[in-house]
Scaffold this active site. Structure first.
Site, PDB file in Angstrom:
ATOM      1  N   LYS A  49       0.818  -1.095  -0.142  1.00  0.00           N
ATOM      2  CA  LYS A  49       0.102  -0.080   0.035  1.00  0.00           C
ATOM      3  C   LYS A  49       0.955   1.313   0.002  1.00  0.00           C
ATOM      4  O   LYS A  49       0.444   2.247  -0.585  1.00  0.00           O
ATOM      5  CB  LYS A  49      -0.798  -0.036   1.152  1.00  0.00           C
ATOM      6  CG  LYS A  49      -2.065  -0.957   0.993  1.00  0.00           C
ATOM      7  CD  LYS A  49      -2.812  -1.434   2.236  1.00  0.00           C
ATOM      8  CE  LYS A  49      -3.901  -2.339   1.994  1.00  0.00           C
ATOM      9  NZ  LYS A  49      -4.513  -2.851   3.238  1.00  0.00           N
ATOM     10  N   GLN A  93      -4.740  -1.685   9.395  1.00  0.00           N
ATOM     11  CA  GLN A  93      -4.863  -3.131   8.830  1.00  0.00           C
ATOM     12  C   GLN A  93      -5.122  -4.155   9.988  1.00  0.00           C
ATOM     13  O   GLN A  93      -4.912  -4.185  10.874  1.00  0.00           O
ATOM     14  CB  GLN A  93      -3.302  -3.274   8.501  1.00  0.00           C
ATOM     15  CG  GLN A  93      -3.330  -4.663   7.798  1.00  0.00           C
ATOM     16  CD  GLN A  93      -3.482  -4.657   6.291  1.00  0.00           C
ATOM     17  OE1 GLN A  93      -3.725  -3.562   5.712  1.00  0.00           O
ATOM     18  NE2 GLN A  93      -4.111  -5.654   5.869  1.00  0.00           N
ATOM     19  N   ASP A 116     -11.622   2.533   4.096  1.00  0.00           N
ATOM     20  CA  ASP A 116     -12.028   1.217   3.970  1.00  0.00           C
ATOM     21  C   ASP A 116     -13.460   1.092   3.844  1.00  0.00           C
ATOM     22  O   ASP A 116     -13.941   0.043   3.575  1.00  0.00           O
ATOM     23  CB  ASP A 116     -11.539   0.395   5.155  1.00  0.00           C
ATOM     24  CG  ASP A 116     -10.172   0.019   4.988  1.00  0.00           C
ATOM     25  OD1 ASP A 116      -9.833  -0.770   3.908  1.00  0.00           O
ATOM     26  OD2 ASP A 116      -9.290  -0.178   6.000  1.00  0.00           O
TER      27      ASP A 116
HETATM   28  N1  GUN Z   1      -7.172  -6.991   5.932  1.00  0.00           N
HETATM   29  C1  GUN Z   1      -7.498  -7.512   4.641  1.00  0.00           C
HETATM   30  N2  GUN Z   1      -8.113  -6.620   3.838  1.00  0.00           N
HETATM   31  C2  GUN Z   1      -8.202  -5.730   4.400  1.00  0.00           C
HETATM   32  C3  GUN Z   1      -8.818  -4.402   3.959  1.00  0.00           C
HETATM   33  O1  GUN Z   1      -9.497  -4.207   2.713  1.00  0.00           O
HETATM   34  N3  GUN Z   1      -8.504  -3.248   4.878  1.00  0.00           N
HETATM   35  C4  GUN Z   1      -7.823  -3.450   6.121  1.00  0.00           C
HETATM   36  N4  GUN Z   1      -7.922  -2.406   6.765  1.00  0.00           N
HETATM   37  N5  GUN Z   1      -7.511  -4.383   6.309  1.00  0.00           N
HETATM   38  C5  GUN Z   1      -7.758  -5.802   5.729  1.00  0.00           C
END
Ligand code: GUN
Length: 278
Positions: A49, A93, A116
């Protein structure tokens, strides 16, 4: 033989578009990426990311807390980030280490910075079909379908998996596009009977080899959201037996190179949306 739905190539196009829009925005969007603990997979996702942020001209700032930092410290950090004008998006995350309450952590994120779309406000907006910020993975799947001219309207879409991050919002996004949607999960009896009815089959479980060729209707579109590590080969794979299903389906996403890169591309889009609104 199924056509490959190339999420990696599409992600490069989307990221280029985001980069060009940011160049004319007049501000540098800021994305806070919060990682707690030392989960190896989370570390890889966060690094990817941050790399995407660099590619797009977003200021990605990492905040790493120890697994034993405690819920209060994490909430304090989120409140600090909510108040910072140079931070437009906040991503924590998931999953969080044992001892943290994910729902309370999500609830602390300012909805306008919730890139998100995990907060109650944004989940409610998605439910009502009134949203700008959509959860990254389901929105990435929709972008892949759109890019390849696959219209879910009137199709029977079967989503395997009912997580808050993928399964449930995925079903909503498909529903908004006039699909008939069935959600299956670990307690669904006769899973294959239902998956065989799918015109579009989305698997988001995290179980290697879950979807085999006999579970797929000929000429179905198969989208594999899972990212699993095969402990024998060390390679990444999804839920779908790719080689077997490829022979039956009309279209299929690979793992890696399918949905994963699009999840990250949508995160960049969402950060741009959040920055534009401030
Ligand atoms: N863990 C797995 N997929 C995601 C996501 O799309 N966002 C976040 N914050 N954590 C994740």
């Amino acid at each position: 033989m199924a056509k490959i739905l190339d999420g990696k190539a599409l992600a490069a196009i989307v990221k280029q578009e985001v980069k060009e829009e940011i160049a004319g925005l007049g501000i540098v969007p800021g994305l806070a990426v919060v990682i707690v603990g030392d989960d190896a997979a989370s570390r890889v996702y966060v690094n990817n990311k941050k790399r995407d942020c660099v590619d797009c001209g977003i200021k990605g700032e990492e905040f790493a807390l120890a697994a034993d930092a405690g819920q209060e410290r994490l909430l304090e950090l989120i409140h600090e980030l909510n108040a910072r004008p140079d931070i437009h998006g906040i991503l924590v995350q998931m999953p969080l280490p044992r001892g943290f309450c994910e729902q309370s952590v999500i609830a602390a994120i300012a909805p306008e910075k919730d890139v998100d779309a995990f907060t109650m406000e944004n989940v409610g907006r998605i439910m009502n079909g009134d949203y700008e910020l959509a959860p990254c993975t389901p929105a990435g799947v929709m972008a892949i379908l759109d890019h390849y001219g696959i219209d879910p309207a009137g199709k029977h879409c079967v989503v395997v998996g009912r997580s808050n991050i993928v399964g449930k919002p995925m079903a909503m996004l498909l529903l908004h596009r006039h699909a008939t949607v069935t959600i299956c999960h670990s307690r669904t009896p006769n899973l294959s009977e239902i998956t065989r009815q799918a015109d579009i089959l989305v698997s988001a479980v995290g179980k290697i080899g879950l979807i085999t060729a006999d579970m797929v209707k000929p000429e179905a579109i198969v989208v594999d959201v899972a990212i699993n590590r095969n402990t024998d080969t060390g390679k990444l794979c999804g839920d779908v037996d790719f080689e077997g299903v490829r022979a039956v389906a009309s279209h299929i996403t690979p793992v890696p190179g399918g949905v994963g890169p699009m999840t990250r591309a949508v995160l960049m889009q969402n950060t741009l949306i959040a920055a534009r609104r401030c």
